[in-house]
Write an enzyme that holds these catalytic residues in place. Sequence first.
Site, PDB file in Angstrom:
ATOM      1  N   ASP A 105       3.106   0.922  -4.761  1.00  9.19           N
ATOM      2  CA  ASP A 105       2.855   0.398  -6.096  1.00  9.19           C
ATOM      3  C   ASP A 105       3.871   1.033  -7.039  1.00  9.19           C
ATOM      4  O   ASP A 105       3.901   2.253  -7.194  1.00  9.19           O
ATOM      5  CB  ASP A 105       1.425   0.794  -6.515  1.00  9.19           C
ATOM      6  CG  ASP A 105       0.797  -0.199  -7.455  1.00  9.19           C
ATOM      7  OD1 ASP A 105       1.505  -0.689  -8.336  1.00  9.19           O
ATOM      8  OD2 ASP A 105      -0.415  -0.472  -7.309  1.00  9.19           O
ATOM      9  N   ASP A 206       3.844  -3.248 -10.837  1.00  9.77           N
ATOM     10  CA  ASP A 206       2.809  -3.228 -11.859  1.00  9.77           C
ATOM     11  C   ASP A 206       3.316  -3.890 -13.146  1.00  9.77           C
ATOM     12  O   ASP A 206       4.443  -3.623 -13.576  1.00  9.77           O
ATOM     13  CB  ASP A 206       2.453  -1.752 -12.131  1.00  9.77           C
ATOM     14  CG  ASP A 206       1.214  -1.588 -12.981  1.00  9.77           C
ATOM     15  OD1 ASP A 206       0.135  -2.042 -12.556  1.00  9.77           O
ATOM     16  OD2 ASP A 206       1.314  -0.996 -14.079  1.00  9.77           O
ATOM     17  N   GLU A 248       3.167  -8.309 -10.327  1.00  9.05           N
ATOM     18  CA  GLU A 248       1.934  -8.565 -11.066  1.00  9.05           C
ATOM     19  C   GLU A 248       2.308  -9.179 -12.409  1.00  9.05           C
ATOM     20  O   GLU A 248       3.013  -8.565 -13.203  1.00  9.05           O
ATOM     21  CB  GLU A 248       1.157  -7.260 -11.298  1.00  9.05           C
ATOM     22  CG  GLU A 248      -0.192  -7.525 -11.955  1.00  9.05           C
ATOM     23  CD  GLU A 248      -0.798  -6.326 -12.685  1.00  9.05           C
ATOM     24  OE1 GLU A 248      -2.030  -6.309 -12.855  1.00  9.05           O
ATOM     25  OE2 GLU A 248      -0.071  -5.415 -13.099  1.00  9.05           O
ATOM     26  N   HIS A 322      -8.239  -3.826  -7.644  1.00 12.09           N
ATOM     27  CA  HIS A 322      -8.871  -2.643  -8.225  1.00 12.09           C
ATOM     28  C   HIS A 322      -9.197  -2.799  -9.709  1.00 12.09           C
ATOM     29  O   HIS A 322      -9.744  -1.885 -10.309  1.00 12.09           O
ATOM     30  CB  HIS A 322      -7.944  -1.447  -8.014  1.00 12.09           C
ATOM     31  CG  HIS A 322      -6.648  -1.615  -8.750  1.00 12.09           C
ATOM     32  ND1 HIS A 322      -5.732  -2.594  -8.410  1.00 12.09           N
ATOM     33  CD2 HIS A 322      -6.131  -0.979  -9.828  1.00 12.09           C
ATOM     34  CE1 HIS A 322      -4.711  -2.539  -9.246  1.00 12.09           C
ATOM     35  NE2 HIS A 322      -4.915  -1.565 -10.113  1.00 12.09           N
ATOM     36  N   ASP A 323      -8.807  -3.922 -10.311  1.00 14.25           N
ATOM     37  CA  ASP A 323      -9.087  -4.160 -11.731  1.00 14.25           C
ATOM     38  C   ASP A 323     -10.188  -5.203 -11.930  1.00 14.25           C
ATOM     39  O   ASP A 323     -10.533  -5.519 -13.072  1.00 14.25           O
ATOM     40  CB  ASP A 323      -7.828  -4.681 -12.444  1.00 14.25           C
ATOM     41  CG  ASP A 323      -6.708  -3.656 -12.516  1.00 14.25           C
ATOM     42  OD1 ASP A 323      -7.000  -2.447 -12.514  1.00 14.25           O
ATOM     43  OD2 ASP A 323      -5.535  -4.077 -12.572  1.00 14.25           O
TER      44      ASP A 323
HETATM   45  O1  TEU Z   1      -2.944  -3.783 -14.734  1.00 16.75           O
HETATM   46  C1  TEU Z   1      -2.420  -4.575 -15.765  1.00 16.75           C
HETATM   47  C2  TEU Z   1      -3.359  -4.947 -16.818  1.00 16.75           C
HETATM   48  O2  TEU Z   1      -2.949  -5.642 -17.732  1.00 16.75           O
HETATM   49  C3  TEU Z   1      -4.753  -4.458 -16.718  1.00 16.75           C
HETATM   50  O3  TEU Z   1      -4.873  -3.298 -17.463  1.00 16.75           O
HETATM   51  C4  TEU Z   1      -5.716  -5.454 -17.174  1.00 16.75           C
HETATM   52  O4  TEU Z   1      -5.497  -5.785 -18.516  1.00 16.75           O
HETATM   53  C5  TEU Z   1      -7.083  -4.921 -17.027  1.00 16.75           C
HETATM   54  O5  TEU Z   1      -7.179  -4.208 -15.835  1.00 16.75           O
HETATM   55  C6  TEU Z   1      -8.066  -6.039 -16.980  1.00 16.75           C
HETATM   56  O6  TEU Z   1      -9.295  -5.498 -16.728  1.00 16.75           O
HETATM   57  C7  TEU Z   1      -2.108  -2.868 -14.122  1.00 16.75           C
HETATM   58  C8  TEU Z   1      -2.893  -2.093 -13.091  1.00 16.75           C
HETATM   59  O7  TEU Z   1      -3.334  -2.974 -12.091  1.00 16.75           O
HETATM   60  C9  TEU Z   1      -4.020  -1.380 -13.773  1.00 16.75           C
HETATM   61  O8  TEU Z   1      -4.846  -0.710 -12.870  1.00 16.75           O
HETATM   62  C10 TEU Z   1      -3.400  -0.402 -14.750  1.00 16.75           C
HETATM   63  O9  TEU Z   1      -4.412   0.211 -15.493  1.00 16.75           O
HETATM   64  C11 TEU Z   1      -2.423  -1.089 -15.704  1.00 16.75           C
HETATM   65  O10 TEU Z   1      -1.527  -1.963 -15.043  1.00 16.75           O
HETATM   66  C12 TEU Z   1      -1.561  -0.062 -16.382  1.00 16.75           C
HETATM   67  O11 TEU Z   1      -0.661   0.494 -15.470  1.00 16.75           O
END
Ligand code: TEU
Length: 549
Positions: A105, A206, A248, A322-323
């Site tokens: 990542d 990311d 992403e 994971h989000d």
């Molecule tokens: O996620 C991108 C992102 O925009 C997320 O923060 C999203 O808005 C949120 O998770 C929705 O619930 C990436 C990663 O996947 C995330 O884990 C990180 O927190 C974020 O970038 C910052 O690096």
Amino acid sequence: MAGKENAHGCEWWKSAVIYQIYPRSFFDSNGDGIGDLRGIIEKLSYLENLGIDAIWLSPVLKSPQDDNGYDISDYRDIDPMFGDGKDMEDLIAQAKKHKIRIIMDLVLNHSSDEHAWFQEAKKSRDNPYHDYYVWRDGKEGKAPNDMRAVFGGPAWEWVPEVGQYYFHQFSVKQPDLNWENPKLRTELYDMINWWIQKGAGGFRLDVIDQIAKEPDRRITGNGPKLHEYIREMSRETFQKADLVTVGEAWSATPELAERYSNPDHSELSMVFQFEHICLDQIEGKEKWDLAPLPFLRLKEVCEKWQTQLYQKGWNSLFWNNHDLPRIVSRWGNDREYRTESAKMLAILLHGMQGTPYIYQGEELGMTNVQYEIEEYRDIETLGMYRERLEQGLDKESVMRSIHAKSRDNARTPMQWDDSENAGFTTGTPWIKVNPNYRQIHAADQIGDTESVFWCYKELIRLRKEYPVFVDGKFQMLFKEHSAIFAYTRTDETAELLVLCNFFGDTVSCPMETDADRKLLIGNYRDVDSYGRTLRPYEARIYLKEKQVN
Ligand code: TEU
Ligand code: CA
């Protein structure tokens, strides 16, 4: 080099299935309550048995863990919580023996404020690292503008030593990197090449759509120089090896995806976009503003991506990461039809075109949790909780949103068996284990041909066996049907028919599943009344092979 072919005669990552590991929640090898690299090595046979080709490893690099590793303080070192450089080398080498590649990542939009670059950058305006970040003077003692950070609060933070504000799209401990600076870019490319040398099998990038920000014009996603930067990076790094790269991109449209994933390999292998997964919120509002899933919209969005990208680009197929909350709790039924609905969602997704991603525990039908606020760990969840209570919303409705959408739904420990803490750790887990682990766990499912695990395993196997899963042209059927999600995939050799009842009521099947179609997979033991009905969450894939003369 990025085009090395597989048995189907296309790039290997087009017929691959990728498994995402969130390391702190996967398997703890030393009893400190946190999953680690040795823990992953111990579970490689489990993953090989499932049949996956690559692991997307959420960040394991050195980090103060403000955002669980998405805030990196050293891009070349492993965080001691997960192990060390040697463990990482071992993981790459051991995984290779199981025919599994490791996708790292890459967090290139921002670093941690504890990164040496930022420590230098904030010393003075003429420090050589100052320009690695995005600084502005501010106006009359106020921030340059009122932009907000994703995790709450303003996107600007004042640093008295330099008399300037720095820009951060995420937490205050995640200062944005300044991609306008060619020295910064070169430094990042060197780091990527260093990981390629170490044997990384690919990279997940990311928030790649946000690197070319222009905060003066309030631009975050899709800055004018975005694709220039990606092309430069790809040329300087990815194109030199046989890698898979996935961007992403929350803001991607099919048109933009064509650029990101151009088959000429000038940018990335594929996009990872979210249009299909953001539909159950009040339109124009945030994910916390809950609304029922508009099913016909879901079908429209899937159809749009399937048809517009056909032979022009490549997409990721996913319900979870994971989000995101657990899909079986979100759009399935995690009570009386947990197994059926988890399998239906798997069948529906894996029948489409793109590279499927399985997020740890999805293959077991793991569910959301409903904890008290004290049990949550996620910075986004806690930030929004604070903000919404301040705005005067009642606690009960805020908790309802957290139960439905918190990222911690996906971050509870992997459920390995029914021993204490689901076999995840012998210590105290960093986040509470889902209390349903005595019923839902891997040990119970691995050998059971009727388990969710087995269904995923079978779907992976079918993808390897029939090229039509990879290249077949998509056609949506019964668009207006309010319960059925059905489509075909067709190439010169065969036609797949995917039939899914997306809901919990029995419906009549709107077409004959004639005798010359072979049932490849289904989520009920038999096909009832000659296939004329679809029972709750029933899903089937049929194959019709074409006569080749
Ligand atoms: O996620 C991108 C992102 O925009 C997320 O923060 C999203 O808005 C949120 O998770 C929705 O619930 C990436 C990663 O996947 C995330 O884990 C990180 O927190 C974020 O970038 C910052 O690096
Ligand atoms: Ca550990």
